[in-house]
Design an enzyme around this catalytic site. Structure first.
Site, short mmCIF file in Angstrom:
data_model
loop_
_atom_site.label_atom_id
_atom_site.label_comp_id
_atom_site.label_asym_id
_atom_site.label_seq_id
_atom_site.Cartn_x
_atom_site.Cartn_y
_atom_site.Cartn_z
NE ARG A 1 3.30 18.11 -12.38
CZ ARG A 1 4.00 17.17 -11.81
NH1 ARG A 1 3.32 17.06 -10.42
NH2 ARG A 1 4.72 16.33 -12.18
CD GLU B 1 -0.48 18.18 -15.94
OE1 GLU B 1 0.35 17.52 -15.57
OE2 GLU B 1 -1.28 18.08 -17.08
CG HIS C 1 1.49 13.35 -25.97
ND1 HIS C 1 0.38 12.61 -25.85
CD2 HIS C 1 2.52 12.39 -25.25
CE1 HIS C 1 0.47 11.48 -24.99
NE2 HIS C 1 1.82 11.31 -24.81
NE ARG D 1 -3.98 -1.93 1.97
CZ ARG D 1 -4.10 -2.92 2.88
NH1 ARG D 1 -3.09 -3.11 3.81
NH2 ARG D 1 -5.04 -4.01 2.42
CD GLU E 1 10.34 18.03 -21.37
OE1 GLU E 1 10.04 18.99 -21.14
OE2 GLU E 1 9.66 17.02 -22.14
CE LYS F 1 8.54 18.68 -13.35
NZ LYS F 1 8.69 17.32 -14.13
CG HIS G 1 9.00 13.24 -24.44
ND1 HIS G 1 7.79 13.39 -24.43
CD2 HIS G 1 9.33 14.09 -23.41
CE1 HIS G 1 7.05 13.99 -23.82
NE2 HIS G 1 8.06 14.83 -23.00
CG HIS H 1 4.91 18.43 -23.39
ND1 HIS H 1 5.68 19.52 -23.50
CD2 HIS H 1 5.40 17.23 -23.03
CE1 HIS H 1 6.81 18.93 -22.97
NE2 HIS H 1 6.67 17.89 -22.56
CG ASN I 1 1.32 19.37 -20.19
OD1 ASN I 1 2.06 18.69 -19.70
ND2 ASN I 1 0.25 19.81 -19.43
CE LYS J 1 2.06 15.11 -13.88
NZ LYS J 1 1.78 15.33 -15.67
ZN ZN Z 1 7.94 16.23 -21.67
#
Ligand code: ZN
Ligand code: ADP
Length: 362
Positions: A242, A238, A253, A122, A186, A228, A265, A249, A246, A144
């Site tokens: 946040r 997010e 993406h 858990r 990035e 960041k 990426h 992105h 993106n 994340k």
């Molecule tokens: Zn990225």
């Protein structure tokens, strides 16, 4: 009716240590910072070959109980199956609740190992030891964790913050230039969305950064991680701010997915940043000169600034419409309104996006 009062105050504070030669010192630091009966190091097959033995040796030297489990390298192995295999191996090592997981590797390792840590018993603590530039400046920071699903990337996961991030620039010595540049995309994004001074620094020092100059590299990673972290502190989940991470992105993406992940990426995000900067220009936010600055810095790093021939603007648009970012028809973007500042939830007419993408076809 019974009421269960469960108002929570959570302190997920963590530290980031950046420097050359940091990882040999990690075990002694963990004794105080994240004590455990057993440390389970999760890594991939490539990193295991390069660093597995030495890394484990540092733990043994400190008389710490540690074992290493690995899985086959590659994004295609960032799956539920890999997670289950790792869990089997870890349980066979008779690990208990008093164990701590260490993620030693790139973004793929960080994502899987973090997700394993979030559900095993858990939830047990974990520590990030990112070994790619992309993971050091981006994915290791922010909690994340996830695995992919055939229907899309990162669809199954959890927010689980690391207890500590150990960034050792020595790991980057074995990284291919292609992987290294992947991370620079990035870094450029981080500067563009938050800090013009950082962008000016990058414009000045880019050649040194590309050539992995130790001093410039350390300053860059530090600057990037601080920026960041200031966003994560404001909005871990997010819900709002946040989302500025993106930038580049939304389109990037879609390109990455449509290339079937052949385009890495950072490379896809690079094209995405150019396309989305052009959208910002059409909205009257950016000047032509700003767009030029952005394209120029990306070119100096040898990141792509044009759409690959095989991917048409209309297929990108369709892909974006499938993504959850499109609410009420209009696709929402995170767009910079000047170098160093970004707005989120910006609805843009599809015609504008198409026009901008058509303007950068190869
Ligand atoms: Zn990225
Ligand atoms: P990311 O680019 O998101 O960090 P990966 O975790 O897939 O993605 O890492 C990219 C590739 O680089 C993988 O094949 C991985 O095994 C390899 N790798 C990770 N760290 C190093 C390193 N320090 N030196 C050489 N190869 C590395």
């Amino acid at each position: 009716m019974i009421q269960v009062n469960l108002k929570k105050v959570v302190d997920d504070t963590y530290s980031i240590d950046i420097g050359k030669g940091n990882s040999p010192k990690l075990p002694s630091l963990l004794k105080k910072l994240v004590p455990a009966f057993r440390y389970i190091i999760i890594t991939d097959s490539n990193v295991a070959k390069l660093y597995g033995k030495t890394f484990l040796f540092h733990f043994e030297k400190e008389k710490l109980n540690a074992s290493l489990v690995s899985f086959r390298a590659g994004e295609e192995n960032k799956t539920r199956e890999t997670k289950a295999e790792l869990e089997n191996k870890i349980l066979q090592h008779s690990a208990g609740k008093d164990s701590v997981i260490i993620a030693l590797g790139g973004g793929v390792v960080g994502d899987v190992a973090g997700f394993v840590a979030s559900t095993l018993f858990r939830g047990i603590p974990f520590v990030q030891v990112p070994t790619t530039l992309l993971a050091q400046v981006d994915s290791s920071n922010g909690g994340k964790t996830a695995v992919d699903h055939p229907l899309g990337k990162n669809l199954i996961g959890a927010y689980h913050q690391p207890k500590h991030i150990c960034i050792d620039t020595d790991f980057l010595k074995t990284l291919s230039q292609e992987e290294y540049v992947n991370g620079i995309a990035e870094i450029i994004k981080q500067a563009l969305i938050q800090d013009e001074k950082f962008f000016l620094f990058l414009e000045k020092e880019m050649e040194k950064l590309v050539n992995r100059d130790e001093k410039i590299l350390k300053t860059t990673i530090e600057w990037n991680c601080k920026l960041k972290a200031s966003i994560i502190e404001k909005d871990e989940r997010e819900i709002g701010p946040r989302k500025i991470l993106n930038f580049g992105h939304t389109i990037g993406h879609a390109i990455e997915t449509l290339s079937q992940y052949k385009l890495r990426h950072g490379y896809a995000v690079s094209v995405g940043m150019v396309a989305e900067s052009l959208i910002a220009k059409e909205l009257g936010w950016l000047k032509e000169n700003d767009v030029q600055r952005i394209e120029n810095i990306l070119k100096r790093v040898k990141l792509p600034t044009r759409l690959p021939k095989s991917i048409s603007p209309i297929t990108i648009l369709k892909k974006m419409q499938l993504d959850k970012k499109s609410k009420e028809g209009k696709i929402k973007y995170s767009l910079i309104d000047k170098v160093g500042h970004c707005e989120f939830n910006v609805g843009v007419e599809n015609e504008i996006a198409l026009r901008c993408m058509r303007g950068i076809m190869e």
